[in-house]
Design an enzyme around this catalytic site. Structure first.
Site, PDB file in Angstrom:
ATOM      1  N   TYR A 169       0.832  -1.219   0.000  1.00  0.00           N
ATOM      2  CA  TYR A 169       0.000   0.000   0.000  1.00  0.00           C
ATOM      3  C   TYR A 169       0.862   1.262   0.000  1.00  0.00           C
ATOM      4  O   TYR A 169       0.400   2.344  -0.347  1.00  0.00           O
ATOM      5  CB  TYR A 169      -0.864   0.050   1.270  1.00  0.00           C
ATOM      6  CG  TYR A 169      -1.832  -1.114   1.417  1.00  0.00           C
ATOM      7  CD1 TYR A 169      -3.056  -1.085   0.774  1.00  0.00           C
ATOM      8  CD2 TYR A 169      -1.521  -2.205   2.221  1.00  0.00           C
ATOM      9  CE1 TYR A 169      -3.956  -2.136   0.917  1.00  0.00           C
ATOM     10  CE2 TYR A 169      -2.413  -3.269   2.361  1.00  0.00           C
ATOM     11  CZ  TYR A 169      -3.623  -3.225   1.704  1.00  0.00           C
ATOM     12  OH  TYR A 169      -4.490  -4.259   1.852  1.00  0.00           O
TER      13      TYR A 169
ATOM     14  N   GLY B 245      -9.322  -4.553   7.411  1.00  0.00           N
ATOM     15  CA  GLY B 245      -9.834  -5.569   8.336  1.00  0.00           C
ATOM     16  C   GLY B 245      -8.696  -5.998   9.262  1.00  0.00           C
ATOM     17  O   GLY B 245      -7.532  -5.991   8.863  1.00  0.00           O
TER      18      GLY B 245
ATOM     19  N   ASP C   9       8.024 -40.803 -29.083  1.00  0.00           N
ATOM     20  CA  ASP C   9       7.600 -39.427 -29.356  1.00  0.00           C
ATOM     21  C   ASP C   9       7.774 -39.115 -30.850  1.00  0.00           C
ATOM     22  O   ASP C   9       8.641 -38.341 -31.246  1.00  0.00           O
ATOM     23  CB  ASP C   9       8.455 -38.479 -28.494  1.00  0.00           C
ATOM     24  CG  ASP C   9       8.017 -37.021 -28.616  1.00  0.00           C
ATOM     25  OD1 ASP C   9       6.897 -36.777 -29.109  1.00  0.00           O
ATOM     26  OD2 ASP C   9       8.813 -36.146 -28.230  1.00  0.00           O
TER      27      ASP C   9
HETATM   28  C1  SPV Z   1       8.006 -32.158 -25.525  1.00  0.00           C
HETATM   29  O1  SPV Z   1       7.922 -31.976 -24.310  1.00  0.00           O
HETATM   30  O2  SPV Z   1       7.415 -33.066 -26.108  1.00  0.00           O
HETATM   31  C2  SPV Z   1       8.815 -31.258 -26.351  1.00  0.00           C
HETATM   32  C3  SPV Z   1       9.944 -30.557 -25.741  1.00  0.00           C
HETATM   33  O3  SPV Z   1       8.571 -31.176 -27.539  1.00  0.00           O
HETATM   34  S1  SPV Z   1      11.348 -31.537 -26.022  1.00  0.00           S
HETATM   35  O4  SPV Z   1      11.097 -32.847 -25.511  1.00  0.00           O
HETATM   36  O5  SPV Z   1      12.459 -30.897 -25.341  1.00  0.00           O
HETATM   37  O6  SPV Z   1      11.592 -31.580 -27.462  1.00  0.00           O
HETATM   38 MG    MG Z   2       7.223 -32.609 -28.260  1.00  0.00          MG
END
Ligand code: SPV
Ligand code: MG
Length: 437
Positions: free
Chosen positions: A80, A95, A209
């Site tokens: 504040y 308060g 992935d």
């Molecule tokens: C993921 O988390 O799937 C990414 C980031 O694409 S990395 O794994 O660093 O490529």
């Molecule tokens: Mg990725």
């Protein structure tokens, strides 16, 4: 600061949820003079609490129209003190709940500054049964709407020096990110949002992935996270597929309240970027990737959804200059932000990119995923020019060794007694999930 004969009474507030306690303190203030409300800005609130549901302008409109409020001014700091020095009110009203907890130190500072200004501190008994923090919690358990969630990421980028995002691959990991808070000397630390990672989404299903988990399946998991959280989500869109497919992805994500998608400029069979150097990853031609970004931007229906272009130049062995050239083209094609990725431990390439990029683009958000160069703190990365940091895989990576250890302990002991200290008590897991009690 006397205006006419009336004294000016300062009242600081967030004003996100209006409850009887607020009306009570305004009418108490009115008994002493005219009430000047110092309405905390989003930036001020974010220093210690979660972002309010309503924007500053919306909150201002509501508070200005409450009977007994003479004027509303912005309080730009959590403290504040700067506003008390600026407006020099005759008194501040608060308060008496601030005698303990987060505001205790604030109270001491307010007493000191009001003494210096020759003013008064009026403390009124706290309205029992209404606590705005508890109401905020209750609101959170009710949930959010896709529209409110979607907008939050841009609001956070505007007000925070660094937006902190953590990977979530399940409702349970999402719940930790939603609720965890750590109090440090400089305020409350929490995660600002979640990363839906292609790596952890596929790994949690025992798949590689390589865009092997389709969007529909990824969205099913995301729904579990959406149902038990309110924080914004950034979606890992891999390469985005063909532009014709990407436009559907954009609309689907927007409809679900996802704030941003990140697509990477690799082509061919996508491999995770952190893989060894044996596979040379191929990059997209710049115009083709630009077309995909533009198609996505044309397809989106809200103004707040973000398409972030991810540069794979450094991963694929090209220099910083290649990444800069691509960044420029992708921004011209409509990208709302840039993610620059690298697996170089020193972080030197990322730092060089950020610094050079910032000489031309002062406001385009930079996203970093410092999995390999994780010796740098968030504050250091912010100094390089980054706006968003993603901890991309840590929740999943933490869970695997924990599960492995428990499984191994059972095999070694031929019973589960020895796993008790390694496991969460059954009672706790039952109580963790809202609605289970
Ligand atoms: C993921 O988390 O799937 C990414 C980031 O694409 S990395 O794994 O660093 O490529
Ligand atoms: Mg990725």
């Amino acid at each position: 600061m006397e205006q006419g004969t009336q004294k000016v009474i300062y009242l600081g507030m967030r004003g996100d949820i209006i409850h009887p306690g607020i009306i009570n303190i305004i009418s108490e203030g009115e008994k002493h003079g005219q009430v000047l409300v110092g309405l905390l800005t989003d930036t001020a609130i974010a220093q210690h609490k979660r972002l309010p549901y309503l924007s500053y302008e919306q909150r201002k409109k509501v508070i200005e129209n409450i009977k007994g409020v003479s004027r509303v001014v912005a309080q730009e700091e959590w403290s504040y003190v700067p506003n008390l020095r600026k407006y020099k009110p005759d008194a501040i009203i608060h308060g008496d709940d601030w005698k303990s907890g987060l505001l205790q130190k604030e109270r001491e500072d307010v007493f000191a500054v009001m003494k210096e200004l020759g003013g008064e501190v009026i403390e009124i008994p706290y309205t029992v049964g209404v606590d705005s923090s508890a109401l905020n919690e209750a609101m959170r358990s009710i949930g959010t709407t896709p529209n409110v969630r979607l907008k939050t990421l841009r609001r956070l980028i505007d007000i925070k020096p660094m937006v902190r995002i953590m990977e979530a691959h399940s409702g349970l990991s999402g719940l930790i990110i939603e609720h965890l808070e750590v109090t440090k000397a400089d305020g409350l630390h929490s995660f600002d949002g979640m990363w839906s990672s292609s790596l952890t989404d596929s790994a949690s299903k025992g798949k590689p992935d390589i865009e092997a988990v389709d969007l529909t399946t990824r969205l099913q998991d995301l729904t579990n996270i959406l149902e038990c959280t309110t924080k914004p989500i950034i979606f890992d869109g891999d390469t985005g597929g063909k532009p014709e497919h990407f436009v559907f992805t954009v609309r689907t994500l927007e409809r679900n309240g996802v704030s941003a998608v990140i697509i990477e400029d690799k082509i061919g069979l996508k491999k995770n970027s952190l893989f060894g150097t044996d596979v040379r990853q191929e990059l997209s031609l710049i115009p083709e990737f630009c077309d995909k970004i533009s198609a996505g931007k044309r397809a989106q229906v809200t103004k707040d959804f973000m398409i972030i272009a991810r540069l794979e130049s450094l991963i694929a062995g090209y220099p910083v200059s290649d990444a800069l050239e691509r960044a420029k083209a992708y921004i011209a094609a409509g990208a709302d932000g840039i993610m620059i990725h690298s697996k170089e431990k020193s972080g030197a390439d990322i730092k060089a990119f950020c610094e050079q990029f910032r000489t031309e683009y002062t406001h385009v958000p930079i996203v970093l995923v410092p999995t390999t160069y994780n010796q740098f703190t968030e504050k250091e990365l912010a100094l390089w020019g980054a706006n968003i940091i993603i901890y991309a895989n840590h929740m999943l990576r933490a869970s695997y060794p924990a599960m492995l250890n428990v499984a191994k302990t059972i095999l070694e002991n031929e019973r589960s007694l020895e796993t008790d200290p390694l496991c969460m008590p059954i009672k706790q897991i039952l109580e963790l999930i809202p609605g289970g009690k």
